[in-house]
Design an enzyme around this catalytic site. Structure first.
Site, PDB file in Angstrom:
ATOM      1  N   SER A  90       1.191  -9.896  -0.148  1.00  0.00           N
ATOM      2  CA  SER A  90       0.832  -8.477  -0.130  1.00  0.00           C
ATOM      3  C   SER A  90       1.175  -7.751   1.155  1.00  0.00           C
ATOM      4  O   SER A  90       1.323  -6.527   1.148  1.00  0.00           O
ATOM      5  CB  SER A  90      -0.661  -8.331  -0.413  1.00  0.00           C
ATOM      6  OG  SER A  90      -1.407  -9.156   0.470  1.00  0.00           O
ATOM      7  N   ASP A 100     -17.113 -11.109  -3.551  1.00  0.00           N
ATOM      8  CA  ASP A 100     -17.790 -10.125  -4.411  1.00  0.00           C
ATOM      9  C   ASP A 100     -17.092  -9.956  -5.754  1.00  0.00           C
ATOM     10  O   ASP A 100     -17.743  -9.696  -6.768  1.00  0.00           O
ATOM     11  CB  ASP A 100     -17.879  -8.779  -3.698  1.00  0.00           C
ATOM     12  CG  ASP A 100     -16.501  -8.223  -3.380  1.00  0.00           C
ATOM     13  OD1 ASP A 100     -15.854  -8.762  -2.463  1.00  0.00           O
ATOM     14  OD2 ASP A 100     -16.059  -7.289  -4.064  1.00  0.00           O
ATOM     15  N   GLU A 115      -9.494 -14.053  -3.735  1.00  0.00           N
ATOM     16  CA  GLU A 115     -10.142 -13.366  -2.619  1.00  0.00           C
ATOM     17  C   GLU A 115     -10.632 -14.377  -1.583  1.00  0.00           C
ATOM     18  O   GLU A 115     -10.714 -15.576  -1.854  1.00  0.00           O
ATOM     19  CB  GLU A 115     -11.297 -12.480  -3.119  1.00  0.00           C
ATOM     20  CG  GLU A 115     -12.390 -13.224  -3.833  1.00  0.00           C
ATOM     21  CD  GLU A 115     -13.406 -12.287  -4.482  1.00  0.00           C
ATOM     22  OE1 GLU A 115     -13.331 -11.059  -4.321  1.00  0.00           O
ATOM     23  OE2 GLU A 115     -14.293 -12.813  -5.175  1.00  0.00           O
ATOM     24  N   GLY A 157     -15.771 -13.469   1.232  1.00  0.00           N
ATOM     25  CA  GLY A 157     -15.963 -12.166   0.584  1.00  0.00           C
ATOM     26  C   GLY A 157     -15.724 -12.274  -0.903  1.00  0.00           C
ATOM     27  O   GLY A 157     -14.802 -11.678  -1.437  1.00  0.00           O
ATOM     28  N   SER A 161      -8.795  -0.401   6.601  1.00  0.00           N
ATOM     29  CA  SER A 161      -8.742  -1.413   7.644  1.00  0.00           C
ATOM     30  C   SER A 161      -7.329  -1.521   8.201  1.00  0.00           C
ATOM     31  O   SER A 161      -7.050  -2.381   9.012  1.00  0.00           O
ATOM     32  CB  SER A 161      -9.197  -2.765   7.094  1.00  0.00           C
ATOM     33  OG  SER A 161      -8.295  -3.195   6.098  1.00  0.00           O
ATOM     34  N   LYS A 221       0.806  -1.218   0.000  1.00  0.00           N
ATOM     35  CA  LYS A 221       0.000   0.000   0.000  1.00  0.00           C
ATOM     36  C   LYS A 221       0.844   1.276   0.000  1.00  0.00           C
ATOM     37  O   LYS A 221       0.370   2.330  -0.398  1.00  0.00           O
ATOM     38  CB  LYS A 221      -0.955   0.003   1.194  1.00  0.00           C
ATOM     39  CG  LYS A 221      -2.043  -1.071   1.142  1.00  0.00           C
ATOM     40  CD  LYS A 221      -3.238  -0.582   0.414  1.00  0.00           C
ATOM     41  CE  LYS A 221      -4.514  -1.385   0.569  1.00  0.00           C
ATOM     42  NZ  LYS A 221      -4.451  -2.757   1.026  1.00  0.00           N
TER      43      LYS A 221
HETATM   44  C1  LIG Z   1      -5.177  -3.789   0.824  1.00  0.00           C
HETATM   45  C2  LIG Z   1      -4.623  -5.150   0.884  1.00  0.00           C
HETATM   46  C3  LIG Z   1      -5.057  -6.149   0.003  1.00  0.00           C
HETATM   47  C4  LIG Z   1      -6.136  -5.912  -1.027  1.00  0.00           C
HETATM   48  O1  LIG Z   1      -5.733  -4.931  -1.956  1.00  0.00           O
HETATM   49  P1  LIG Z   1      -6.787  -4.226  -2.942  1.00  0.00           P
HETATM   50  O2  LIG Z   1      -5.984  -3.252  -3.691  1.00  0.00           O
HETATM   51  O3  LIG Z   1      -7.835  -3.589  -2.067  1.00  0.00           O
HETATM   52  O4  LIG Z   1      -7.388  -5.303  -3.758  1.00  0.00           O
HETATM   53  C5  LIG Z   1      -4.454  -7.382   0.084  1.00  0.00           C
HETATM   54  N1  LIG Z   1      -3.506  -7.650   1.000  1.00  0.00           N
HETATM   55  C6  LIG Z   1      -3.071  -6.726   1.873  1.00  0.00           C
HETATM   56  C7  LIG Z   1      -2.023  -7.108   2.853  1.00  0.00           C
HETATM   57  C8  LIG Z   1      -3.617  -5.441   1.840  1.00  0.00           C
HETATM   58  O5  LIG Z   1      -3.175  -4.524   2.711  1.00  0.00           O
END
Ligand SMILES: *Cc1c(COP(=O)(O)O)cnc(C)c1O
Length: 331
Positions: A315, A217, A211, A215, A85, A60
């Site tokens: 991520s 969606d 996903e 969830g 979140s 992010k």
């Molecule tokens: C935000 C986040 C996601 C999902 O990312 P999107 O861009 O909302 O699809 C997945 N893994 C982590 C660790 C995140 O912080």
């Protein structure tokens, strides 16, 4: 139904390349992890882009810093606001501090303690809300209107999407084209940015979103051909507990993703243990989604992936150590 955005509003592969220039020297170029054991088990070459090792512990930071870098001086002085979140909040808070921009974060009351503490530690102002009864986007929009702040949403913004795409861009620059790529999916910022990066550097690559089962969606939206909104999902994968894709992320995903897969929560826990023992890294539950989806896809169709080069995003790594221990438990 939400109106389809004009193609001119959608970010492009060139925007991801431009974002990479902005992030150079500020975001970490994260390592790509490999395991001979994983490759042997799956009969493929698996390349794991470790964004749990990114600044603030998730990808992010890329979207946040890129977006703030593109604000003009007046907007920088007035400040920024977001709802999150957790990981987007930390990312925006650090990016704002690096660029000397005041930041306000709208966060759920039950956000993990480490995420709240980290966000506050970067000097951001925090406003709490109840994630099951209140609308976080509306609260942030009100603050933006009242105080003249610029709203930086966690995924549905062209500069955010372009910034997130730089993680997979690096993977492709460092390791060459892939046959398949698995990317975790919440609101779709990372997946849509990754799809743009793939268009630029690996156009033949099949890209899958992954996903949480609770969830789904994104999968429903792909099937329906429109953005489907679900009730607030309850899942271990709190970073992907979104209720709908974005007006910008949906058309990119619908136009270019191969499919969206889902993963049950218990698989995430097993993968967190595997990442700790095999790859020597701490991964939060959401961060393990893509790896779990990849393993399930290969198990379901080994011939399709035999001998292929497969990319996987990890991520994020933001999980309190006591929560990690409680989930993963003694070996
Ligand atoms: C935000 C986040 C996601 C999902 O990312 P999107 O861009 O909302 O699809 C997945 N893994 C982590 C660790 C995140 O912080």
């Amino acid at each position: 139904m939400t109106p389809t955005p004009a193609p001119a509003d959608l970010p492009t592969p060139d925007d991801v390349l431009a974002a990479a220039q902005v992030l150079r020297g500020t975001a970490h170029r994260t390592p790509v992890l490999t395991s001979r054991l994983t490759d042997a088990e799956l009969g493929a070459t698996v390349l794991v882009k470790a964004e749990n090792l990114q600044r603030t512990g998730s990808f992010k930071f890329r979207g946040a810093f890129h977006t703030l870098s593109r604000l003009d001086d007046a907007r920088r002085r007035a400040g920024v606001v977001t709802f999150s979140s957790g990981n987007h909040a930390q990312a925006l808070a650090l990016a704002a501090r690096l660029l000397t921009i005041p930041a306000t974060i709208v966060m759920p009351q039950d956000a993990p303690a480490s995420k709240v503490a980290a966000t506050r530690g970067y000097g951001a102002r925090i406003v709490h809300y109840d994630r099951y009864t209140e609308d976080r986007a509306a609260i942030a929009a009100d603050l933006a209107a009242r105080d003249g702040l610029t709203l930086v949403p966690p995924y549905d913004h062209p500069h955010v999407i372009a910034g997130q795409g730089t993680a997979v861009l690096e993977l492709l620059e460092d390791h060459g084209p892939l046959d398949a790529l698995f990317v975790c999916l919440g609101g779709g910022g990372l997946l849509s940015g990754s799809l743009l990066a793939v268009q630029a550097l690996s156009p033949g690559c099949a890209v899958f979103g992954v996903e949480p089962e609770a969830g789904d969606d994104g999968r429903q939206s792909l099937r329906a051909g429109r953005i489907v909104t679900i009730a607030q999902p309850r899942t271990l994968a709190d970073g992907a507990a979104t209720t709908h894709l974005g007006e910008l992320t949906f058309p990119i995903i619908a136009g270019h993703a191969e499919d969206v897969l889902t993963v049950p929560d218990d698989a995430l826990v097993g993968a967190m243990a595997l990442f700790a023992s095999r790859y020597k890294v701490v991964v939060e539950p959401t961060g393990a989604l893509a790896f779990c989806g990849m393993r399930a896809a290969v198990a379901a169709d080994p011939e399709r992936f035999a001998g292929r080069r497969i990319g996987v995003t990890v991520s994020g790594g933001n999980v309190d150590l006591d929560r990690f221990a409680a989930l993963v438990g003694p070996a």
